[in-house]
Design an enzyme around this catalytic site. Structure first.
Site, PDB file in Angstrom:
ATOM      1  N   TYR A  10      23.510   3.448   4.955  1.00  0.00           N
ATOM      2  CA  TYR A  10      23.453   2.619   6.147  1.00  0.00           C
ATOM      3  C   TYR A  10      24.642   2.883   7.069  1.00  0.00           C
ATOM      4  O   TYR A  10      25.778   3.047   6.617  1.00  0.00           O
ATOM      5  CB  TYR A  10      23.464   1.134   5.764  1.00  0.00           C
ATOM      6  CG  TYR A  10      22.177   0.638   5.140  1.00  0.00           C
ATOM      7  CD1 TYR A  10      20.986   0.615   5.864  1.00  0.00           C
ATOM      8  CD2 TYR A  10      22.156   0.176   3.826  1.00  0.00           C
ATOM      9  CE1 TYR A  10      19.808   0.148   5.285  1.00  0.00           C
ATOM     10  CE2 TYR A  10      20.991  -0.294   3.241  1.00  0.00           C
ATOM     11  CZ  TYR A  10      19.822  -0.297   3.989  1.00  0.00           C
ATOM     12  OH  TYR A  10      18.663  -0.758   3.407  1.00  0.00           O
ATOM     13  N   LYS A  16      33.520 -18.903 -21.491  1.00  0.00           N
ATOM     14  CA  LYS A  16      32.923 -19.419 -20.255  1.00  0.00           C
ATOM     15  C   LYS A  16      32.460 -18.259 -19.384  1.00  0.00           C
ATOM     16  O   LYS A  16      32.814 -17.103 -19.617  1.00  0.00           O
ATOM     17  CB  LYS A  16      33.931 -20.285 -19.505  1.00  0.00           C
ATOM     18  CG  LYS A  16      35.200 -19.568 -19.071  1.00  0.00           C
ATOM     19  CD  LYS A  16      36.154 -20.529 -18.400  1.00  0.00           C
ATOM     20  CE  LYS A  16      37.428 -19.806 -17.945  1.00  0.00           C
ATOM     21  NZ  LYS A  16      38.356 -20.704 -17.240  1.00  0.00           N
TER      22      LYS A  16
END
Length: 823
Positions: free
Chosen positions: A718, A492
């Site tokens: 940043y 999965k």
């Protein structure tokens, strides 16, 4: 190889049980002829001339596939017992142990040939040295060598039985992981020349101390005429005085060959002193491992008496060895099997088997260069290659090279080109699409250019998936199971981020019993791609039931509402005995039938024939944390109680399963009929001791896009969250949080690995980039960067980010290209 069954029987000391037409002891001319040996029931190369050895282990037994092999035309089998209902249907040679028999056969076969054989062992460098020796000695010898890294108890005999009458030099590597293994390999290889590479830490766990490890490895050289090795007092203490040595050193001038090293741009100058003379050679490497491997090859050339000029010319052409078969996404819905560094007959057989195990499309194409060093004359070689192509049901052959072009008529649907450049010029006319393509060429043909043309173009960040490691981890957990316990493997979440189809295909190749996915679309994707294993959908939505039925998936049913909805659709479609899986809630309190609605569940199931309860399952909440062992045991007890009630009331015997990966290790007594393997397959365990025994599967890599130097006081990224307190060298790497790297891993909490050294991530992780401090690391733009793998591990990242490895793995974006490879 051409041997009769009559010849083989006394070698193996086997009892025979053969059909009269296959074996007639009174007339040797009627005896069946053997032209190949196989241990892989899945290989399309098995045929009437194959002698199949039915190997068996703790969790596999090839005897189970003999009936299928008989149907495909195989008639000779070495077995420990004749499977039920097969007596009289083939020729069986019955032995006590089939692996021992394979090794006895290889030892006998090796004894039929008398030519020099180089035997290589050590902890590191065996395969590279073998491939380089093949390159260096190839112009002068017909060489038989171990394909890939076939150096194990099974790999060595398969390598040895590939010898033919035209070979005049052998190069075999031998790998061991514990004591009492090397003597068996020595009997099969029988090296006349020994070569001991670096002794490192690989497989240390199999030996009580370094001395035991060295002593075991040296058993390969018990009967060699000469042992080539690095002069080392520790090793020399264990070498028998009967063994003649030829030693080298960069420090000890008493060695037979003394070597000085000088770095020069991207090369290394080796100053060689031998027999009182001196000469220089240049090799195109600067790392210590490659230099040592090159020196080992140099020693062999010196022993063989090559001139200094020839040694210098050939060693200057050494190249990085790619030891992996890679699976890549190609243009126009193609899958590429990249084996673009070698072209010989034995490795072609291996590559074709790998192609079959990984094919996503029915159409199969092989791009093949001229084949070298087969030991066969050209006519016979290409006849055999043609038979391989036919047996593997290849739809199209593209040959590149003057020799294969001359034998074009031996192949169906074949087009040829004189060289790679001619292929590139015609590329647009070849119409590649919806096919699996094996690209296999000798290095001189530069098939990496073909890979570049065919490969899907993505950015430079890749997640490399080691299929060998998946196989290792699968077998590790299989070894914990009872022989009768079935195995479901969870694929999965796109195979926990590693790739769904490719891993599912490998698991199908390993004959696991079930695959598990979370949602129907994951299962539909696998079925559409050709996966035939039964697939359970663990969290099906009622809106997906129609699609589940249409694609032959098997739903987990966990509520009365869901059951009634599925039964309504099943009755409308007039289904009978459609497989479903009943989920019981035993304490997880996530999904599942609770005890108070078991009676109603029984009543509903008793009244219908549309569905069949294929399995009953539950999920443990604390199998990974033994502080909650009592709770886990209470879950197991509740599962026993409720599943037994269902089975008795419905008079059924379904598969029962409750254990996940951690449960397999911590609660072996609760294996029931099947277990579910998840994160452990991908090399992750929360048990530190168990983690040491698993192999890393996924390595996330990128490159350095740019390097800049900044002075103290300048900031990076940043928000100026990093300000340099001293001059620094900053590398920008094209991977960010859009690729799945948590922003929390930035600002010096996390690191990447450059040139095997830690480089802390500085500043905030950006959407598509991150920056790392590479001060003190000798690196350049374009160099590879490891984001996670061996260092840092996903466990380390998860611990630092206060999360679990599942989140790290499943968070890697689909825009990151997955590259699958096999060593």
């Amino acid at each position: 190889m051409t041997l009769s069954i009559q010849t083989i029987v006394p070698i193996l000391q086997a009892q025979t049980n053969c059909v009269q037409e296959d074996y007639d002891s009174s007339d040797s001319e009627q005896a069946k002829q053997i032209d190949s040996v196989s241990i892989d029931s899945r290989s399309l190369q098995n045929g009437p001339g194959t002698l199949f050895f039915a190997l068996a282990g703790p969790n596999y037994d090839a005897h189970s596939y003999i009936a299928n092999l008989i149907d495909t035309g195989v008639r000779q089998f070495v077995v420990s017992h004749i499977p039920q209902n097969l007596e009289g249907k083939a020729c069986f040679l019955i032995v006590g142990n089939t692996l021992d028999a394979l090794q006895q056969f290889a030892a006998y076969y090796r004894g039929l040939f008398d030519f020099p054989v180089i035997g290589i062992t050590g902890s590191n460098g065996k395969t590279i040295v073998k491939e380089w020796l093949n390159f260096l000695l190839g112009p002068d010898y017909n060489i038989i060598r171990s394909p890939k890294s076939y150096n194990s108890q099974v790999g060595v005999p398969l390598s040895v039985v590939s010898i033919n009458e035209n070979h005049n030099l052998g190069i075999f590597e031998a790998g061991i992981s514990t004591v009492n293994e090397m003597a068996k390999l020595e009997l099969m290889i029988r090296p006349t020349i020994g070569l001991l590479t670096n002794i490192g830490t690989a497989h240390d766990e199999g030996f009580s101390n370094l001395g035991e490890k060295i002593r075991e490895k040296l058993k390969l050289f018990a009967h060699t005429e000469l042992l080539i090795c690095h002069k080392n007092k520790t090793v020399e203490a264990f070498i028998s005085q009967k063994v003649k040595t030829f030693t080298w050193s960069c420090k000890d001038e008493s060695a037979d060959v003394f070597i000085g090293k000088t770095a020069s741009v991207d090369k290394t100058l080796l100053n060689v002193r031998h027999h009182g003379g001196k000469f220089d050679i240049r090799i195109p490497f600067q790392d210590d491992a490659s230099i040592e491997n090159a020196i080992q090859c140099l020693m062999v050339l010196l022993h063989f008496g090559y001139s200094h000029e020839t040694i210098e010319q050939r060693m200057a052409l050494l190249y990085p060895v790619e030891m992996r078969l890679k699976v890549k996404n190609g243009i126009n819905n193609t899958t590429l099997i990249d084996d673009s560094y070698s072209s010989d007959f034995q490795s072609l057989k291996i590559a074709l088997d790998f192609l079959e195990s990984q094919k996503q499309y029915k159409k199969k194409t092989v791009i093949l260069s001229d084949i070298f060093q087969s030991g066969l004359d050209t006519e016979e070689l290409y006849s055999r290659v043609s038979q391989l192509i036919i047996s593997n049901k290849i739809h199209r052959v593209i040959g590149i090279g003057e020799t294969i072009s001359a034998y074009k008529n031996k192949f169906v649907n074949c087009v040829t080109f004189k060289d790679t450049e001619a292929f590139a010029e015609a590329f647009d006319t070849l119409a590649f699409g919806n096919e699996t393509i094996l690209i296999k060429g000798a290095r001189t043909f530069e098939f990496e250019k073909i890979v570049l043309l065919l490969e899907e173009k993505t950015h430079e960040t890749v997640l490399e998936i080691n299929l060998n490691a998946i196989s290792h981890n699968l077998n590790f957990f299989k070894s914990k199971l009872n022989p009768e316990t079935k195995l479901m493997v969870m694929v999965k979440a796109f195979g926990y981020g590693n790739g769904g189809f490719e891993i599912a295909k490998l698991l199908e190749h390993h004959h696991v019993d079930y695959l598990g996915v979370a949602f129907a679309d994951e299962g539909i994707s696998l079925k559409s791609a050709g996966i035939k294993l039964p697939i359970m959908v663990l969290n099906p939505e009622t809106t997906s039931f129609q699609s589940i039925i249409q694609h032959g998936l098997e739903p987990e049913i966990y509520s009365l509402k869901g059951l009634k909805s599925f039964l309504q659709i099943a009755k409308q479609r007039k289904l009978e005995q459609f497989p479903i899986h009943i989920k019981i809630d035993t304490g997880m309190h996530r999904l599942g039938f609770e005890e108070n609605n078991i009676d109603e569940l029984i009543a509903i199931l008793n009244e219908n024939k549309s569905v069949k309860v294929k399995s009953i399952l539950s999920h443990m909440a604390t199998s990974d944390d033994l502080r909650f062992k009592d709770f886990a045991l209470s879950q197991i007890a509740r599962f026993e109680k409720l599943s037994s009630k269902l089975m008795q009331a419905l008079q059924i015997s379904p598969i029962r399963h409750i254990l996940n990966t951690s449960g397999i290790t911590n609660f072996r007594e609760a294996q029931y009929d099947m277990v579910r393997l998840g994160i452990g397959l991908y090399g992750v365990s929360n048990d530190p001791e168990e983690q040491k025994k698993l192999e890393n599967v996924g390595t996330l890599k990128s490159v350095i896009s740019q390097i800049r130097s900044i002075p103290a006081g300048d900031s990076v990224g940043y928000g100026r969250r990093f300000i340099a307190d001293k001059p620094a060298k900053i590398a920008t790497i094209p991977i960010g949080y859009a690729d799945g790297i948590s922003r929390g891993w930035g600002n010096e909490k996390g690191f990447v690995t450059v040139k095997n050294k830690k480089a802390p991530i500085v500043g905030s992780v950006c959407m598509d980039m991150l920056m790392a401090d590479v001060s003190g690391i000798s690196c350049k733009e374009g160099d590879r960067v490891v984001i996670f793998g061996e260092s840092p591990t996903v466990n380390e990242m998860a611990a630092a980010l206060d999360t679990i490895p599942y989140e790290i793995l499943t968070g890697i974006s689909q825009r990151v290209k997955r590259v699958f490879y096999r060593e």
